[in-house]
Scaffold this motif. Sequence first.
Motif, PDB file in Angstrom:
ATOM      1  N   ASP A  40       0.825  -1.208   0.000  1.00  0.00           N
ATOM      2  CA  ASP A  40       0.000   0.000   0.000  1.00  0.00           C
ATOM      3  C   ASP A  40       0.861   1.260   0.000  1.00  0.00           C
ATOM      4  O   ASP A  40       0.575   2.230  -0.706  1.00  0.00           O
ATOM      5  CB  ASP A  40      -0.915   0.031   1.228  1.00  0.00           C
ATOM      6  N   VAL A  41       1.901   1.254   0.830  1.00  0.00           N
ATOM      7  CA  VAL A  41       2.779   2.417   0.967  1.00  0.00           C
ATOM      8  C   VAL A  41       4.232   1.954   0.874  1.00  0.00           C
ATOM      9  O   VAL A  41       4.648   1.067   1.626  1.00  0.00           O
ATOM     10  CB  VAL A  41       2.556   3.147   2.308  1.00  0.00           C
ATOM     11  N   ILE A  42       4.982   2.546  -0.051  1.00  0.00           N
ATOM     12  CA  ILE A  42       6.392   2.226  -0.235  1.00  0.00           C
ATOM     13  C   ILE A  42       7.193   3.503  -0.062  1.00  0.00           C
ATOM     14  O   ILE A  42       6.876   4.533  -0.673  1.00  0.00           O
ATOM     15  CB  ILE A  42       6.677   1.648  -1.640  1.00  0.00           C
ATOM     16  N   LEU A 177      -0.004  12.175   7.037  1.00  0.00           N
ATOM     17  CA  LEU A 177      -0.153  10.760   7.384  1.00  0.00           C
ATOM     18  C   LEU A 177      -1.620  10.376   7.499  1.00  0.00           C
ATOM     19  O   LEU A 177      -2.031   9.317   7.011  1.00  0.00           O
ATOM     20  CB  LEU A 177       0.564  10.469   8.707  1.00  0.00           C
ATOM     21  N   ALA A 178      -2.418  11.231   8.136  1.00  0.00           N
ATOM     22  CA  ALA A 178      -3.847  10.947   8.283  1.00  0.00           C
ATOM     23  C   ALA A 178      -4.541  10.914   6.929  1.00  0.00           C
ATOM     24  O   ALA A 178      -5.394  10.046   6.668  1.00  0.00           O
ATOM     25  CB  ALA A 178      -4.493  11.991   9.196  1.00  0.00           C
ATOM     26  N   GLU A 179      -4.195  11.863   6.049  1.00  0.00           N
ATOM     27  CA  GLU A 179      -4.788  11.885   4.707  1.00  0.00           C
ATOM     28  C   GLU A 179      -4.390  10.644   3.919  1.00  0.00           C
ATOM     29  O   GLU A 179      -5.201  10.043   3.205  1.00  0.00           O
ATOM     30  CB  GLU A 179      -4.346  13.144   3.965  1.00  0.00           C
ATOM     31  N   MET A 180      -3.127  10.260   4.033  1.00  0.00           N
ATOM     32  CA  MET A 180      -2.666   9.051   3.359  1.00  0.00           C
ATOM     33  C   MET A 180      -3.459   7.834   3.820  1.00  0.00           C
ATOM     34  O   MET A 180      -3.857   6.991   3.012  1.00  0.00           O
ATOM     35  CB  MET A 180      -1.178   8.831   3.636  1.00  0.00           C
ATOM     36  N   HIS A 181      -3.684   7.748   5.122  1.00  0.00           N
ATOM     37  CA  HIS A 181      -4.376   6.580   5.665  1.00  0.00           C
ATOM     38  C   HIS A 181      -5.802   6.491   5.136  1.00  0.00           C
ATOM     39  O   HIS A 181      -6.278   5.392   4.792  1.00  0.00           O
ATOM     40  CB  HIS A 181      -4.374   6.642   7.187  1.00  0.00           C
ATOM     41  N   ILE A 192       6.732   6.877  -2.213  1.00  0.00           N
ATOM     42  CA  ILE A 192       7.204   8.154  -1.684  1.00  0.00           C
ATOM     43  C   ILE A 192       8.707   8.130  -1.458  1.00  0.00           C
ATOM     44  O   ILE A 192       9.238   7.218  -0.815  1.00  0.00           O
ATOM     45  CB  ILE A 192       6.505   8.482  -0.344  1.00  0.00           C
ATOM     46  N   SER A 193       9.383   9.150  -1.958  1.00  0.00           N
ATOM     47  CA  SER A 193      10.775   9.402  -1.608  1.00  0.00           C
ATOM     48  C   SER A 193      10.791  10.430  -0.483  1.00  0.00           C
ATOM     49  O   SER A 193      10.151  11.486  -0.593  1.00  0.00           O
ATOM     50  CB  SER A 193      11.536   9.940  -2.825  1.00  0.00           C
ATOM     51  N   CYS A 206       6.349  -0.398   3.500  1.00  0.00           N
ATOM     52  CA  CYS A 206       7.589  -1.015   3.022  1.00  0.00           C
ATOM     53  C   CYS A 206       8.622   0.097   2.870  1.00  0.00           C
ATOM     54  O   CYS A 206       8.391   1.066   2.139  1.00  0.00           O
ATOM     55  CB  CYS A 206       7.345  -1.704   1.685  1.00  0.00           C
ATOM     56  N   ILE A 207       9.742  -0.026   3.590  1.00  0.00           N
ATOM     57  CA  ILE A 207      10.806   0.984   3.538  1.00  0.00           C
ATOM     58  C   ILE A 207      12.017   0.391   2.839  1.00  0.00           C
ATOM     59  O   ILE A 207      12.588  -0.602   3.304  1.00  0.00           O
ATOM     60  CB  ILE A 207      11.196   1.459   4.946  1.00  0.00           C
ATOM     61  N   TYR A 208      12.406   1.001   1.719  1.00  0.00           N
ATOM     62  CA  TYR A 208      13.637   0.617   1.035  1.00  0.00           C
ATOM     63  C   TYR A 208      14.701   1.665   1.330  1.00  0.00           C
ATOM     64  O   TYR A 208      14.559   2.822   0.954  1.00  0.00           O
ATOM     65  CB  TYR A 208      13.418   0.520  -0.470  1.00  0.00           C
ATOM     66  N   GLN A 209      15.747   1.240   2.023  1.00  0.00           N
ATOM     67  CA  GLN A 209      16.866   2.135   2.295  1.00  0.00           C
ATOM     68  C   GLN A 209      17.924   1.943   1.208  1.00  0.00           C
ATOM     69  O   GLN A 209      18.379   0.825   0.971  1.00  0.00           O
ATOM     70  CB  GLN A 209      17.460   1.850   3.670  1.00  0.00           C
ATOM     71  N   ILE A 210      18.294   3.036   0.565  1.00  0.00           N
ATOM     72  CA  ILE A 210      19.251   2.994  -0.529  1.00  0.00           C
ATOM     73  C   ILE A 210      20.579   3.561  -0.036  1.00  0.00           C
ATOM     74  O   ILE A 210      20.644   4.695   0.443  1.00  0.00           O
ATOM     75  CB  ILE A 210      18.737   3.800  -1.736  1.00  0.00           C
TER      76      ILE A 210
END
Length: 247
Positions: A40-42, A177-181, A192-193, A206-210
């Motif tokens: 849902d959220v990356i 955050l509330a709007e996203m939810h 999102i970056s 899901c958090i991708y750390q680069i």
Amino acid sequence: MDRHYIESLRLNEINEDSYIKDLPVIQNLMQGNDLNLNHDVIFLVGENGVGKSTLIEAIAINAGFNPEGGSKNFNFETRNTTSNLHQYITLSKGAYEKDGFFLRAESFYNVASEIDEYYKDEFNAKVSTSFGDVSLHNQSHGESFLSLVQNRFWGNGLYILDEPEAALSPSRQLTLLAEMHMLVKNNSQFIISTHSPILLSYPNACIYQITEKGIEAIEYSDCEHVMLTKQFLNNPESFFRYLFEEK
């Protein structure tokens, strides 16, 4: 959502000499590792220069959005600084969105100007339903960001955001955050970056750390930005002794 609008990303062979080959995020993908986006959220997080914004721009363009931002109906160019990475990626789609928007902090002024131009003849009649009753240029930077999300993001959509915290105070980041939810509950997907520990806290994201070593899926508590912020707030004096030490 059972099936997400974008489920994975694959990098195809880059058959030219280009700086994008040297970006850490590309080095990882060149090893044949598909990027799983079936969430849902990356979040894409990492230091400046690792390729977060380049990758998120490529995803947005490949998905059909205007390079400088906007919906898929936007078609304008202020200055061409777009990389050609979008030509070398393949997105796997699980469903087709009914709505969508690409929001990037660095070119949001241009998007707001394009909106004003589009509605210049009938602006007052239409702006109330999509952009919060007033031109985005007549609101503060942060207010216009939130106004766009609250009034223009309609749900059942794919929303790609590049460093949205740039315009938002900590309290307004909580509002985002509330709007996203609410939008996620209405069958939406976010990519999102960000550098923001507040936004990164979204539950089950899901958090991708680069990093220079590549791309790694991590827990919120293991994110470098989160750990550094926590260490600083717990003991800022120790940072000052190091940062302000006379050379």
